[in-house]
Each structure stands twice: as C-alpha cells, then as structure tokens.
Design a protein around this motif. Structure first.
Motif, short mmCIF file in Angstrom:
data_model
loop_
_atom_site.label_atom_id
_atom_site.label_comp_id
_atom_site.label_asym_id
_atom_site.label_seq_id
_atom_site.Cartn_x
_atom_site.Cartn_y
_atom_site.Cartn_z
N LYS A 1 -1.04 5.97 -7.96
CA LYS A 1 -1.39 6.88 -6.87
C LYS A 1 -2.31 6.16 -5.89
CE LYS A 1 -2.19 11.20 -7.90
NZ LYS A 1 -2.74 12.43 -8.52
N LEU A 2 -2.09 6.42 -4.60
CA LEU A 2 -2.93 5.84 -3.55
C LEU A 2 -3.91 6.89 -3.05
CD1 LEU A 2 -0.25 3.91 -1.44
CD2 LEU A 2 -1.78 2.99 -3.19
N ILE A 3 -5.17 6.52 -2.97
CA ILE A 3 -6.21 7.43 -2.46
C ILE A 3 -5.96 7.68 -0.98
CG2 ILE A 3 -8.68 7.68 -2.01
CD1 ILE A 3 -9.12 5.91 -4.52
N GLY A 4 -5.98 8.92 -0.58
CA GLY A 4 -5.78 9.29 0.82
C GLY A 4 -4.33 9.49 1.20
N ALA A 5 -3.41 9.23 0.25
CA ALA A 5 -1.98 9.42 0.52
C ALA A 5 -1.49 10.66 -0.20
CB ALA A 5 -1.20 8.20 0.05
N VAL A 6 -0.33 11.16 0.24
CA VAL A 6 0.37 12.20 -0.49
C VAL A 6 1.28 11.47 -1.47
CG1 VAL A 6 1.94 14.16 -0.35
CG2 VAL A 6 0.31 13.74 1.51
N ASN A 7 0.97 11.57 -2.76
CA ASN A 7 1.70 10.84 -3.80
C ASN A 7 2.82 11.73 -4.34
OD1 ASN A 7 -0.06 8.30 -4.18
ND2 ASN A 7 -1.52 9.99 -4.12
N VAL A 8 4.06 11.20 -4.30
CA VAL A 8 5.24 12.00 -4.62
C VAL A 8 6.03 11.31 -5.74
CG1 VAL A 8 7.39 12.98 -3.71
CG2 VAL A 8 5.39 12.71 -2.20
N ASP A 9 6.39 12.06 -6.77
CA ASP A 9 7.24 11.53 -7.83
C ASP A 9 7.69 12.70 -8.70
OD1 ASP A 9 8.60 9.87 -9.66
OD2 ASP A 9 7.09 8.32 -9.46
N LEU A 10 8.70 12.46 -9.52
CA LEU A 10 9.15 13.44 -10.50
C LEU A 10 8.37 13.27 -11.80
CD1 LEU A 10 11.18 15.72 -11.09
CD2 LEU A 10 12.80 13.95 -11.83
N TYR A 11 7.81 12.08 -12.00
CA TYR A 11 7.14 11.74 -13.26
C TYR A 11 5.65 11.49 -13.01
CZ TYR A 11 12.02 11.07 -14.39
OH TYR A 11 13.37 11.26 -14.54
N GLY A 12 4.88 11.38 -14.09
CA GLY A 12 3.45 11.12 -13.97
C GLY A 12 2.71 12.36 -13.49
N ASP B 1 0.85 14.26 -6.53
CA ASP B 1 0.37 15.40 -5.75
C ASP B 1 1.51 16.38 -5.49
OD1 ASP B 1 -2.13 14.06 -5.52
OD2 ASP B 1 -1.33 12.91 -3.83
N VAL B 2 2.71 15.82 -5.27
CA VAL B 2 3.91 16.62 -5.03
C VAL B 2 4.97 16.16 -6.03
CG1 VAL B 2 5.74 17.20 -3.40
CG2 VAL B 2 3.40 16.88 -2.56
N ARG B 3 5.43 17.07 -6.88
CA ARG B 3 6.47 16.72 -7.86
C ARG B 3 7.83 16.93 -7.19
NH1 ARG B 3 6.11 15.50 -12.92
NH2 ARG B 3 3.98 16.24 -13.09
N TRP B 4 8.60 15.83 -7.09
CA TRP B 4 9.89 15.91 -6.38
C TRP B 4 10.84 14.86 -6.92
CZ3 TRP B 4 11.52 19.61 -3.21
CH2 TRP B 4 12.70 19.40 -2.48
N ASP B 5 12.10 15.25 -7.09
CA ASP B 5 13.17 14.34 -7.50
C ASP B 5 13.67 13.61 -6.26
OD1 ASP B 5 15.41 13.02 -8.42
OD2 ASP B 5 16.32 14.79 -9.34
N LEU B 6 13.49 12.30 -6.19
CA LEU B 6 13.86 11.53 -4.99
C LEU B 6 15.36 11.41 -4.80
CD1 LEU B 6 11.10 8.78 -5.03
CD2 LEU B 6 11.15 10.95 -3.79
N GLU B 7 16.14 11.85 -5.77
CA GLU B 7 17.60 11.91 -5.59
C GLU B 7 17.97 13.08 -4.68
OE1 GLU B 7 19.77 9.75 -6.53
OE2 GLU B 7 18.89 8.69 -8.23
#
Length: 199
Positions: A17-28, A31-37
C-alpha cells in the motif's frame, strides 16, 4: 489558494500500500476492494492524476480493457506507470499466476509514442489505431540486480546486446504513459512531421 493534492490510485496494491494513494485490490487489505478483471473501475472519469500498476497486468486476463478504463479515469495530462516482468525473463510466464507477457509491441491501439504500432494490411490493427488516448512517453528495461555493474559505460553496450539476445538479463520493464486529448495530439504530431519534412 491551496491546490488540491494529486489523486493517486495504486491498482493491484497487494500488500504494498502507498501512503496518500487510493490502494485497490481484491486481496490483502486495500482501501477499495475490487476485482481488476471487472471494468469499469469504481472511479469517476477524469478524476486521477496518477495511476500505478506495479506487476499487475501480467496477472489480468482482461488487461486491455483495464488499460482502456485507466485512460478513462485519468485526467488529461495524467500519468499511468506500468511495471511488468521483461519478456526475456524466465519469470514472465513461469509463475502459474502470470497469464500475459509484454513488450513495446503489446500496446498497439494507444496513441503514437514509444510503443510500436503494427504496420501493413492487418485489418484488426488498422481498425484499432489510436483507440486509447494515452501515449507512451518513456520506457525502461531494468536489469536483475546482479547485472547493475554492466550499466556503466562502455560495458552498457554489451549489456544492451545481451539483454536483446539472451534470457534473464532484464528483470522488468516500465512503461510511462500520459493521457492526451486525441485530436490536438494527432494535430501536433502532424505539424512536427511537416516541420521535419521542410528541413
């Protein structure tokens, strides 16, 4: 007047995760849980200044649609930084979860820049020229750490030869894209070509 801070989106952040960014992933723990498919991404159009994908696209089967949607989310002038394994690295496809390999040839459909566009009579390629309003303005091939000593002059020429003709000298590629306004960008390109013809 105080400028609003840049909006940075870290797509496929995993545990990085990057400080100050909106962190997006399905795992882990993003900040936002999202399937990148799945596209479209859960962001407004023209809302981000920078999108980072660090070793993400090699995992995404729907990578072209994801790239196109990143261009939708970026503001004009915004940047997209894409890090992927180098096509000459054994890691590019030997990991079970890697489903894509990339090179400068992979991004046909973006605006003209450093990426290579398919010439000739390929109908599919002709119909997809300049589909995506981003241009690759910089590109780097990063060696495995054990070969960093080869980046010094004049040995760098040997490194370049070996990285083009042998496996496992280059670890990753970094593509730097910028969102452009297509009509004005193509007009500027044509003006530059005309200027070069006159010289």
């Amino acid at each position: 007047m105080v400028e609003a801070p840049e909006k940075v989106i870290n797509l496929g952040c995993g545990y990085n995760k990057l400080i100050g960014a909106v962190n997006v992933d399905l795992y882990g723990e993003p900040d936002v849980r999202w399937d990148l498919e799945k596209t479209p991404l859960p962001f407004e159009s023209d809302s981000a200044d920078l999108i980072i994908m660090h070793h993400v696209l090699e995992h995404v089967r729907n990578w072209w649609e994801l790239l196109k949607d990143c261009s939708r989310v970026l503001k004009v002038g915004g940047d997209l930084h894409v890090y992927v394994p180098d096509h000459s690295s054994h890691s590019s496809l030997t990991y079970r979860d890697h489903v894509n390999v990339f090179s400068l040839y992979s991004f046909h459909g973006c605006m003209p820049g450093l990426t290579v566009h398919r010439p000739g009579t390929n109908a599919w390629a002709k119909e997809r020229f300049c589909d995506v309003p981003i241009t690759c303005y910089d590109y780097k091939r990063v060696p495995f750490k054990r070969y960093n000593w080869m980046l010094r002059w004049p040995i760098v020429y040997l490194y370049r030869f070996l990285s083009d003709h042998m496996n496992n000298f280059v670890w990753e590629q970094i593509f730097y894209f910028k969102k452009v306004e297509p009509e004005s960008f193509l007009k500027l390109l044509e003006e530059k070509r005309e200027f070069v013809r006159q010289i």
